[in-house]
Design an enzyme around this catalytic site. Structure first.
Site, mmCIF file in Angstrom:
data_model
loop_
_atom_site.group_PDB
_atom_site.id
_atom_site.type_symbol
_atom_site.label_atom_id
_atom_site.label_comp_id
_atom_site.label_asym_id
_atom_site.label_seq_id
_atom_site.Cartn_x
_atom_site.Cartn_y
_atom_site.Cartn_z
ATOM 1 C CG ASP A 118 -2.005 1.021 1.187
ATOM 2 O OD1 ASP A 118 -1.783 2.111 0.620
ATOM 3 O OD2 ASP A 118 -3.097 0.738 1.720
ATOM 4 C CG ASP A 154 1.557 -0.196 -9.936
ATOM 5 O OD1 ASP A 154 1.548 -0.333 -8.689
ATOM 6 O OD2 ASP A 154 0.610 0.284 -10.568
ATOM 7 C CD GLU A 192 -2.479 -13.263 -6.646
ATOM 8 O OE1 GLU A 192 -2.706 -14.426 -6.291
ATOM 9 O OE2 GLU A 192 -1.606 -12.552 -6.099
ATOM 10 C CE1 TYR A 193 -4.439 -5.093 -6.254
ATOM 11 C CE2 TYR A 193 -3.100 -5.864 -4.418
ATOM 12 C CZ TYR A 193 -4.287 -5.332 -4.905
ATOM 13 O OH TYR A 193 -5.308 -5.035 -4.033
#
Length: 212
Positions: A118, A154, A192-193
């Site tokens: 996060d 990212d 997954e992200y």
């Protein structure tokens, strides 16, 4: 991200103590005990749905892995993957990263993975970022000497912040990629992200740092 509440998650976790360690504080300083073999230990903080840590455990049977996830409604997805794979070198912990020192002693861990953490973009939330200096101290207190952090995201702002935080703490930069999927790095396992963001055209940033 809005999490879908799964009221049955706690019950399912309790049904599989062989996969989700129920009393992790009992293993502080002796984390080889829950595993079949005594071998290096790598942990992922914020393991999410478990794709990365499960595939890493499959690819590297000579390493023990622990996936750490605070949200019960998320870790049950990782649990499903582990139940299916039945890997002897992977365990899960349903804990908060702030509690790491209660569960791990100095020299327990060889490497820490931080994947798509996060970003906590607001300045007032800086202390919650997993690459903030207080977390770096926490990691140092459970890692072996010269232990490593491998970090992927990212989020360019978080990546730049993290590089600065690593440098100010005195960590040694071992590897840096500003576009992982168009680099010569081999053996990358996507989360997954990571797959979701890269399919949208987002660059993936990655670095490896080491304590001195």
């Amino acid at each position: 991200m809005r999490l879908r509440h799964k009221p049955w998650a706690q019950e399912k976790i309790e049904q599989y103590p062989q996969y989700v360690v129920a009393n992790p504080e009992m293993h502080k300083g002796k984390w080889h005990e829950p595993f079949e073999k005594k071998q290096p230990l790598h942990i992922e903080i914020g393991t999410g749905k478990g794709r990365f840590i499960t595939e890493m455990a499959k690819a590297h049977p000579d390493i023990n892995y622990i996936g750490i996830e605070v949200y019960k409604s998320v870790i049950v997805d990782a649990l499903d993957k582990l139940i299916e794979a039945d890997l002897p070198n992977l365990k899960l912990l349903n804990i908060d990263a702030n509690d790491l020192e209660k569960l791990f002693a100095k020299n327990d861990v060889d490497r820490i993975y931080l994947n798509f953490s996060d970003p906590w973009p607001k300045t007032r939330h800086e202390k919650r970022r997993l690459t903030y200096k207080s977390f770096l101290k926490l990691y140092e207190n459970i890692l072996k000497d010269a232990g490593e952090i491998h970090f992927k995201t990212d989020n360019q702002s978080l990546f730049e912040y993290s590089l600065m935080s690593f440098s100010q703490y005195g960590l040694l930069l071992k590897y840096l990629s500003l576009d992982l999927h168009h680099s010569d790095f081999e053996g990358n396992i996507m989360t997954e992200y990571e797959q979701k963001f890269s399919e949208k055209g987002n660059r993936i940033f990655r670095c490896e740092v080491k304590y001195q």
